[in-house]
Enzyme design. Structure first.
Site, PDB file in Angstrom:
ATOM      1  N   TYR A  65       0.676  -0.979  -0.103  1.00 40.56           N
ATOM      2  CA  TYR A  65      -0.016   0.035   0.065  1.00 40.56           C
ATOM      3  C   TYR A  65       0.919   1.186   0.020  1.00 40.56           C
ATOM      4  O   TYR A  65       0.602   2.189  -0.866  1.00 40.56           O
ATOM      5  CB  TYR A  65      -0.866  -0.042   1.238  1.00 40.56           C
ATOM      6  CG  TYR A  65      -1.690   1.336   1.406  1.00 40.56           C
ATOM      7  CD1 TYR A  65      -2.687   1.749   0.724  1.00 40.56           C
ATOM      8  CD2 TYR A  65      -1.220   2.200   2.674  1.00 40.56           C
ATOM      9  CE1 TYR A  65      -3.161   2.969   0.952  1.00 40.56           C
ATOM     10  CE2 TYR A  65      -2.023   3.451   2.803  1.00 40.56           C
ATOM     11  CZ  TYR A  65      -3.002   3.846   1.940  1.00 40.56           C
ATOM     12  OH  TYR A  65      -3.531   4.937   1.895  1.00 40.56           O
ATOM     13  N   ALA A  66       1.680   1.278   0.727  1.00 44.67           N
ATOM     14  CA  ALA A  66       2.903   2.601   0.968  1.00 44.67           C
ATOM     15  C   ALA A  66       3.465   2.615  -0.322  1.00 44.67           C
ATOM     16  O   ALA A  66       3.798   3.600  -0.816  1.00 44.67           O
ATOM     17  CB  ALA A  66       3.707   2.109   2.248  1.00 44.67           C
TER      18      ALA A  66
END
Length: 456
Positions: free
Chosen positions: A255-256
């Site tokens: 996600y990051a």
């Protein structure tokens, strides 16, 4: 003695007339049967439609959802249709037209989401034009998104149901409306879910973002774009508080990584096409109408149901802490970024000059240990939590977040004002009201007597 010669003819005539009467009666009976069948069928359909619109399924335990079924039926036909038709275009134009002089015309992606719905209402209330776009995916309970949609409709915000990767739909929207701004909040959220469904993050956070930028670059005029990055981009960074100047090349989760990729993609489209782009790094946003996958949300649910909750600690047995940021503060930051966004400099996909490129932290600047969060919830819910303290798994979560918001304060006056106890009180009140829960939750009168300086 023989019968009169005409008797035989009379008998035959009577039999023939009797036959005609029987035949007529049969036809009338058949016609009546068909009429009765059709009327009965029509009545049955009307009754089925009536009960479908006015009564929820027996399996639906949320009393608030009972109000949504009538709306969902209508919205499927009227309010969330795909692009096309005069009525659709009229609704799109009406929703996106500002009510005040020099008001913004904003396309809000992810409008049925947590931050998106709050921002859409705030923009509309101050007189800006707002058009929503959302695909109502099932990452978490879509009925909550539909409930937000109903709230948006009450505030005259129309949501087009569609996906960021539908280029023809996005192009159609820009053909109908000359948007001045885009507030891009649609994304596949959640750190842990990326381990289960990585492709959804690539499809939404990277491919969907590129598709939106492709359409925006070709628009005339090009809109200014404010979009949601994330505090997750700081990854394994240990220097706190996190500053926009810190390194962000060590993501701890997919996600990051997709959010960091979005920041690099934004730089590229700014450099080549002259798009004005502002990225906002959100720090653990919470509040009413929030996301069920967030800790404060499912902690509340599990505490009320008497279920144990997992409270993480770091590998060296330190408390995990988050810079919890109340939704109203984040909304002010989003609107501040929109109001100070400069115009894009391109035209028809060609850059005419340098364009604005910014990135800001939007946090609360006061990290709180998750254990303290649980304690506040216990006090508000008047229920003791069954805590299960465990070490944080290696799933992409980071142990600590802390925002430096000096830059946002300097450029558009961003200043968070809501502490965690106040924000959680407002969330809990919404939660028990929305789900119709009878609890021992503190009443407003109890809370006001303890905190008379705070507004309910």
């Amino acid at each position: 003695m023989a019968s009169p010669p005409h008797t035989s003819k009379t008998l035959k005539l009577e039999r023939y007339n009797s036959y005609l009467r029987r035949l007529h009666s049969t036809k009338v009976l058949n016609a009546s049967s068909k009429l009765i069948f059709r009327v009965t069928l029509l009545i049955a359909l009307v009754l089925i439609l009536f009960f479908t619109l006015n009564y929820p399924p027996l399996s639906d335990k949320n009393p608030n959802h009972a109000h949504l079924h009538h709306h969902n039926f209508l919205s499927a036909a009227l309010f969330t249709s795909s692009a096309g038709g005069d009525a659709w275009e009229k609704q799109v134009r009406h929703s996106s037209t500002p009510k005040k002089p020099n008001g913004l015309s904003v396309l809000v992606t992810g409008a049925a989401g947590f931050v998106g719905s709050h921002c859409s209402i705030a923009l509309k209330k101050r007189g800006d034009g707002v058009l929503g776009l959302d695909n109502f995916n099932s990452y978490y309970d879509p009925s909550l998104k539909r409930a937000r949609q109903k709230l948006l409709l009450k505030n005259q915000v129309f949501i087009v149901e569609g996906d960021l990767n539908d280029a023809s739909l996005l192009t159609k929207l820009f053909d109908v409306v000359p948007f001045t701004h885009i507030l891009h909040l649609a994304a596949q959220a959640g750190v842990r879910y990326a381990m289960q469904n990585p492709q959804s993050y690539v499809s939404s956070n990277i491919a969907g973002f590129v598709n939106l930028l492709e359409v925006a670059k070709a628009a005339n005029p090009q809109p200014a774009i404010v979009w949601a990055s994330s505090s997750s981009v700081y990854g394994l960074n240990t220097q706190v508080p996190f500053s926009e100047l810190d390194r962000t090349d060590q993501p701890a989760s997919l996600y990051a990584a997709t959010k960091k990729a979005g920041e690099e993609i934004a730089h590229t489209y700014n450099h080549i096409y002259g798009l004005s782009l502002t990225g906002l790094r959100f720090f653990t946003v919470y509040g009413p109408w929030g996301r069920p996958d967030m800790a404060y949300f499912f902690f509340t649910k599990d505490i009320l149901q008497g279920k144990p909750i997992d409270v993480y600690q770091t590998q060296d047995k330190k408390q995990v802490a988050r810079d919890f940021t109340y939704i109203d503060d984040v909304v002010k930051g989003c609107l501040g970024a929109l109001d100070t966004a400069e115009k894009s400099t391109g035209s028809g996909g060609k850059k005419k000059g340098p364009a604005q490129l910014r990135v800001y932290n939007l946090g609360n600047t006061s990290p709180v240990p998750v254990g303290n969060l649980v304690s506040i919830l216990e006090g508000l819910l008047r229920t003791k939590a069954r805590k299960h303290v465990i070490k944080m798994p290696r799933n992409g979560d980071v142990p600590y977040t802390h925002a430096n918001v000096t830059l946002a304060n300097r450029d558009f006056g961003y200043k968070p004002t809501t502490d965690l106890a106040t924000g959680l009180r407002k969330f809990v009140k919404w939660y028990v009201d929305y789900y119709g829960i009878q609890t021992r939750v503190k009443k407003d009168s109890d809370i006001n007597s303890e905190h008379p300086e705070e507004s309910p």
